[in-house]
Design an enzyme around this catalytic site. Structure first.
Site, PDB file in Angstrom:
ATOM      1  N   GLN A 255       0.190   1.283  12.501  1.00  0.00           N
ATOM      2  CA  GLN A 255       0.116   0.552  11.238  1.00  0.00           C
ATOM      3  C   GLN A 255      -1.132  -0.312  11.155  1.00  0.00           C
ATOM      4  O   GLN A 255      -1.733  -0.450  10.090  1.00  0.00           O
ATOM      5  CB  GLN A 255       1.361  -0.327  11.068  1.00  0.00           C
ATOM      6  N   HIS A 258      -4.290   0.785   9.387  1.00  0.00           N
ATOM      7  CA  HIS A 258      -4.334   0.868   7.929  1.00  0.00           C
ATOM      8  C   HIS A 258      -5.401  -0.040   7.352  1.00  0.00           C
ATOM      9  O   HIS A 258      -6.183   0.347   6.474  1.00  0.00           O
ATOM     10  CB  HIS A 258      -2.982   0.432   7.334  1.00  0.00           C
ATOM     11  N   GLU A 323       8.224  -5.462   6.124  1.00  0.00           N
ATOM     12  CA  GLU A 323       8.165  -4.262   5.294  1.00  0.00           C
ATOM     13  C   GLU A 323       8.782  -3.072   6.048  1.00  0.00           C
ATOM     14  O   GLU A 323       9.655  -2.373   5.533  1.00  0.00           O
ATOM     15  CB  GLU A 323       6.706  -3.964   4.944  1.00  0.00           C
ATOM     16  N   HIS A 324       8.288  -2.816   7.255  1.00  0.00           N
ATOM     17  CA  HIS A 324       8.855  -1.783   8.124  1.00  0.00           C
ATOM     18  C   HIS A 324       9.449  -2.478   9.343  1.00  0.00           C
ATOM     19  O   HIS A 324       8.768  -3.270   9.995  1.00  0.00           O
ATOM     20  CB  HIS A 324       7.781  -0.809   8.609  1.00  0.00           C
ATOM     21  N   ASP A 357       6.168   7.200   6.467  1.00  0.00           N
ATOM     22  CA  ASP A 357       4.878   7.071   5.796  1.00  0.00           C
ATOM     23  C   ASP A 357       4.420   8.397   5.215  1.00  0.00           C
ATOM     24  O   ASP A 357       3.780   8.431   4.159  1.00  0.00           O
ATOM     25  CB  ASP A 357       3.815   6.578   6.782  1.00  0.00           C
ATOM     26  N   HIS A 416      27.914 -17.856 -35.511  1.00  0.00           N
ATOM     27  CA  HIS A 416      28.635 -17.073 -34.507  1.00  0.00           C
ATOM     28  C   HIS A 416      30.136 -17.036 -34.836  1.00  0.00           C
ATOM     29  O   HIS A 416      30.789 -15.993 -34.728  1.00  0.00           O
ATOM     30  CB  HIS A 416      28.449 -17.684 -33.107  1.00  0.00           C
TER      31      HIS A 416
END
Length: 431
Positions: A255, A258, A323-324, A357, A416
């Protein structure tokens, strides 16, 4: 190197602390993005062309990818790459179809004569932002476009930077994009939100991007929907003494390559594993071809913490809301049930984030920066609306009109009260 910060929670100790905050390091891009959005909203294609030239060094006269260009991109796609892409598309489609099957229309009679329900209605037009990046990430269009088509969205618009690899166009085509535009950055978000001479306005925008794309999505939200605000990628591993340092380090660095702002970490109850993982990360960086990116991410945002109990490990993991989140424990399935906050969960050491992924089927567009505490990731349900309805028989009116009229009167809302009472009065007059 800065001094090690204080423990993030009681019972949690840093072995390797992050040197910077991925949240605090978000670039101050609000003003520039606001200017871009306003200009595109006012001047349409002219403004888009200006920003494409400025930021992407592109002078494309026609933004939309033609049918001939779509066919050319497919023809030039490597056969094995196409087969792998179609494999991923099929897996994502299968999972999205299974998810959609759980979202059912509803009809129920809550009181005698009071009928309520909801319909599952696909969004009419969705805009999918497909990031360019340093590599042709063919999984990116799959994750946003395929669920939209499964959900029944009428028209899917894809925008990708003009300098994106041609294979990315092929990926958009294979995933089912109805129209594809070579527009990137905040100007793409503005174009999809408000429409231009070339780009139709959409109802919702999905897909990840850089800080400018993220800020643009934040600013246009309201007139259009968005999936979520996504920051830099994150991966954390929770592990006990059964964890494998080599495997954990490999997944963290997968990761970290990235982006230099990727946040990666290990949360463990075993100090020996923590120290072995620290050594293993440094060892693997020596031979990793993407080490320049991964090393900077590891130095600035990587962390390893040791927890004095399982409860502390769970508490810190839920605080991070990664996230992961990978689970490497003796009984990973049982441990996974104790975790609450995450984007997507990977249970057991055989379940690598990389599979998701690329091709296994769950969506990789996920919440970051702690948003996993209140939302999940992109899924087929993001492309439909659950819209309620009701109808009443006369018996139903008899049950709800009196309390509705009394409540309206007590609130001083005479209009109403009249609306609540009118139907009841007419029914009684017919008797």
């Amino acid at each position: 190197m800065t001094s090690v910060p204080a423990a993030p929670l009681p019972g949690v100790t840093y072995i390797k602390a992050p040197e910077r905050s991925s949240i605090g390091d978000n670039a101050p891009v609000e003003t520039l993005v606001s200017e871009i959005i306003a200009n595109v909203r006012k001047n349409g294609d002219t403004a888009v062309r200006k920003y494409s030239a400025k930021f992407d060094k592109s002078d494309i006269a026609v933004f939309e990818v033609t049918e001939a260009e779509r066919a050319e991109a497919l023809a030039e796609l490597d056969p094995q790459t196409r087969a792998d892409t179609e494999f991923a598309i099929e897996n994502v489609r299968k999972f999205a179809q299974a998810q959609l099957a759980t979202i059912l229309p509803l009809e129920v009679e809550t009181l005698t004569g009071v009928h309520m329900g909801h319909r599952v209605i696909p969004i009419q037009r969705v805009g999918c932002y497909v990031p360019g990046g340093r590599y042709p990430l063919l999984s990116a269009p799959i994750m946003t476009i395929v669920p939209a088509k499964v959900a029944g969205v009428d028209e899917v618009i894809a925008c990708l930077p003009p300098n994106a690899h041609k294979a990315m166009i092929a990926g958009c085509v294979l995933s089912g994009a109805d129209r594809i535009f070579r527009i990137g950055g905040a100007q793409a978000i503005a174009a999809m939100a408000y429409g231009t001479e070339s780009v139709p306005a959409v109802n919702k925008i999905v897909g990840p991007g850089n800080a400018f794309v993220n800020e643009a999505k934040r600013q246009v939200f309201g007139p259009v929907g968005i999936d979520q605000l996504a920051g830099p990628s994150e991966i954390f591993v929770v592990a006990d003494a059964t964890g494998d340092a080599e495997m954990i380090a490999t997944d963290l660095l997968a990761q970290a390559e990235h982006d230099i702002r990727t946040r990666v970490g290990l949360i463990t109850t075993d100090r020996a594993l923590a120290e072995a993982t620290l050594v293993e990360v440094e060892k693997q960086l020596q031979t990793l071809s993407t080490a320049n990116t991964a090393r900077e991410a590891w130095i600035n945002y990587g962390e390893i913490t040791v927890c004095d109990s399982e409860a502390a490990m769970i508490a810190y993991s839920d605080l991070i809301a990664a996230e992961h989140l990978q689970v490497h424990t003796a009984d990973a399935k049982a441990f996974a049930l104790k975790l609450r906050n995450y984007g997507s969960l990977f249970i057991g050491e055989l379940a690598s984030v990389v599979y998701s992924d690329k091709c296994s089927g769950t969506n990789h567009t996920l919440p970051t920066m702690g948003a996993g505490a209140y939302t999940g990731g992109l899924w087929v349900g993001a492309y439909v609306k659950i819209a309620t309805h009701q109808w009443l028989s006369e018996e139903g009116v008899k049950q709800v009109a009196p309390p509705a009229a009394r409540q309206s009167a007590s609130e001083g809302l005479e209009g109403h009260r009249r609306a609540a009472q009118l139907r009841l009065d007419r029914m009684q007059a017919k008797i």
